[in-house]
Design a protein around this motif. Structure first.
Motif, PDB file in Angstrom:
ATOM      1  N   TYR A  21       0.837  -1.205   0.000  1.00 45.00           N
ATOM      2  CA  TYR A  21       0.000   0.000   0.000  1.00 45.00           C
ATOM      3  C   TYR A  21       0.871   1.255   0.000  1.00 45.00           C
ATOM      4  O   TYR A  21       1.750   1.411   0.856  1.00 45.00           O
ATOM      5  N   HIS A  23       1.800   4.703   0.954  1.00 49.84           N
ATOM      6  CA  HIS A  23       1.508   5.563   2.103  1.00 49.84           C
ATOM      7  C   HIS A  23       1.143   6.968   1.636  1.00 49.84           C
ATOM      8  O   HIS A  23       1.971   7.688   1.065  1.00 49.84           O
ATOM      9  N   GLU A  65      -3.032   3.846   1.077  1.00 50.01           N
ATOM     10  CA  GLU A  65      -3.358   4.268   2.440  1.00 50.01           C
ATOM     11  C   GLU A  65      -3.568   5.774   2.407  1.00 50.01           C
ATOM     12  O   GLU A  65      -2.778   6.504   1.797  1.00 50.01           O
ATOM     13  N   LEU A  68      -6.786   1.488   2.526  1.00 45.20           N
ATOM     14  CA  LEU A  68      -6.711   1.515   3.984  1.00 45.20           C
ATOM     15  C   LEU A  68      -6.973   2.959   4.393  1.00 45.20           C
ATOM     16  O   LEU A  68      -6.162   3.846   4.099  1.00 45.20           O
ATOM     17  N   GLU A  83      -7.449   5.779   7.083  1.00 46.96           N
ATOM     18  CA  GLU A  83      -7.188   6.134   8.483  1.00 46.96           C
ATOM     19  C   GLU A  83      -8.132   7.233   8.938  1.00 46.96           C
ATOM     20  O   GLU A  83      -8.168   8.326   8.351  1.00 46.96           O
ATOM     21  N   SER A  89      -2.497  -2.730  12.687  1.00 45.24           N
ATOM     22  CA  SER A  89      -1.570  -2.017  11.817  1.00 45.24           C
ATOM     23  C   SER A  89      -0.514  -1.375  12.710  1.00 45.24           C
ATOM     24  O   SER A  89      -0.811  -0.425  13.446  1.00 45.24           O
ATOM     25  N   TRP A 136       3.759  -0.499   8.997  1.00 47.05           N
ATOM     26  CA  TRP A 136       3.958   0.840   8.455  1.00 47.05           C
ATOM     27  C   TRP A 136       5.143   1.517   9.160  1.00 47.05           C
ATOM     28  O   TRP A 136       5.457   1.136  10.270  1.00 47.05           O
ATOM     29  N   ILE A 158       2.615  -1.165   4.231  1.00 46.05           N
ATOM     30  CA  ILE A 158       2.405   0.240   3.877  1.00 46.05           C
ATOM     31  C   ILE A 158       3.787   0.860   3.665  1.00 46.05           C
ATOM     32  O   ILE A 158       4.599   0.899   4.586  1.00 46.05           O
TER      33      ILE A 158
END
Length: 295
Positions: free
Chosen positions: A38, A40, A69, A135, A137, A221, A246, A265
């Protein structure tokens, strides 16, 4: 005294188990979000004038097949915008809080001096168009429940794979109560180091995932620099729980953590788009074909 000690030996492990346990009633298999890398905040690069959390960064990531993400929060007029920090200074040189500025004004602020501006979450969803998994947040704030509700309203019309994640277990608890079918990820790191002003007891509890009793996550995560956390390992090994790492920004960290995490990530590197995963960890990695297209 002996009885008291015996009681502690029984109660404390049980309490530990109950507090960190995932959502066992709705435990889902590692789904289409797993075995993926993913980008970031999108596939961004200031050298190429592509700022983080911009529509251009999302478009680049999706066109190459990378999962994405991204971060969401609310503007002053209640619009769901994609932006990481609580204030605008790092990305726009404006010292105000995002929550104090309306979207009509936010959209006029260049990101890192480029032509890109702060997008609405709905615009990001439209650009990505279900091509790659997300993803999402949920950033903390006083308007936590409003943010969760509006994000869920936007996602109900979206045709694509996604999960929500947050450092705040109360945000995940909202989805647990109102949209239990959505995959939830508990974000964490060593908060005693990253947030020294936080109440030390709360920081310890969040670091060690003892607030999972609120979020009952489907995956954790965790900061790649602290991926050896004992309770994280317990959840992965004993509970068969999926995990994301991550932010992986070098090949050494990638090669190490891809053995254990089901989602990576990344930032600053171009890792394989996909890798095979299982409950016991990664079994094989697939190299990215020429041109970055999926097989």
């Amino acid at each position: 005294m002996f009885t008291f000690i015996l009681l502690l030996l029984v109660v404390l492990p049980l309490l530990h188990f109950l507090m960190i346990s995932p959502d066992r009633k709705r435990m889902m298999p590692c789904n289409s979000l797993c075995g993926r890398s993913y980008a970031h905040r999108g596939l961004h690069s200031l050298r190429n004038q592509v700022p983080e959390n911009s529509l251009q960064a999302f478009s680049y990531a999706a066109s190459r097949g990378y999962g994405i993400e991204l971060d969401v929060r609310l503007s002053a007029d209640g619009q769901v915008v994609v932006f990481h920090d609580d204030n605008l200074s790092r990305m726009t040189d404006d010292p105000r809080l995002v929550s104090a500025v309306t979207y009509e004004e936010l959209r006029t602020l260049p990101l890192n001096g480029t032509s890109q501006t702060i997008p609405l979450f709905s615009e990001a969803l439209e650009v990505i168009g279900g091509r790659v998994p997300l993803l999402i947040e949920l950033k903390p704030g006083a308007n936590r429940d409003e943010l969760c509700r509006k994000v869920w309203e936007l996602l109900q019309g979206y045709e694509g794979d996604y999960a929500v994640q947050s450092f705040d277990p109360r945000s995940l608890n909202w989805f647990r109560r109102n949209a239990p079918q959505v995959w939830r990820g508990q974000l964490s790191t060593n908060l005693r180091l990253s947030s020294p002003s936080m109440n030390p007891i709360l920081a310890w509890a969040l670091t060690n995932l003892y607030m999972n009793f609120l979020s009952r996550p489907h995956f954790v995560s965790y900061d790649v620099n602290f991926f050896g956390n004992r309770n994280l390992r317990s959840l992965r090994v004993r509970h068969g729980m999926a995990s994301a790492a991550w932010t992986v920004d070098n090949t050494n960290d990638y090669e190490n953590v891809v053995k254990y995490a089901q989602m990576i990530i990344f930032e600053g590197i171009l890792p394989p788009i996909r890798f095979d995963d299982s409950r016991s960890g990664v079994t094989r990695r697939e190299r990215t074909p020429a041109g970055g297209k999926r097989r």
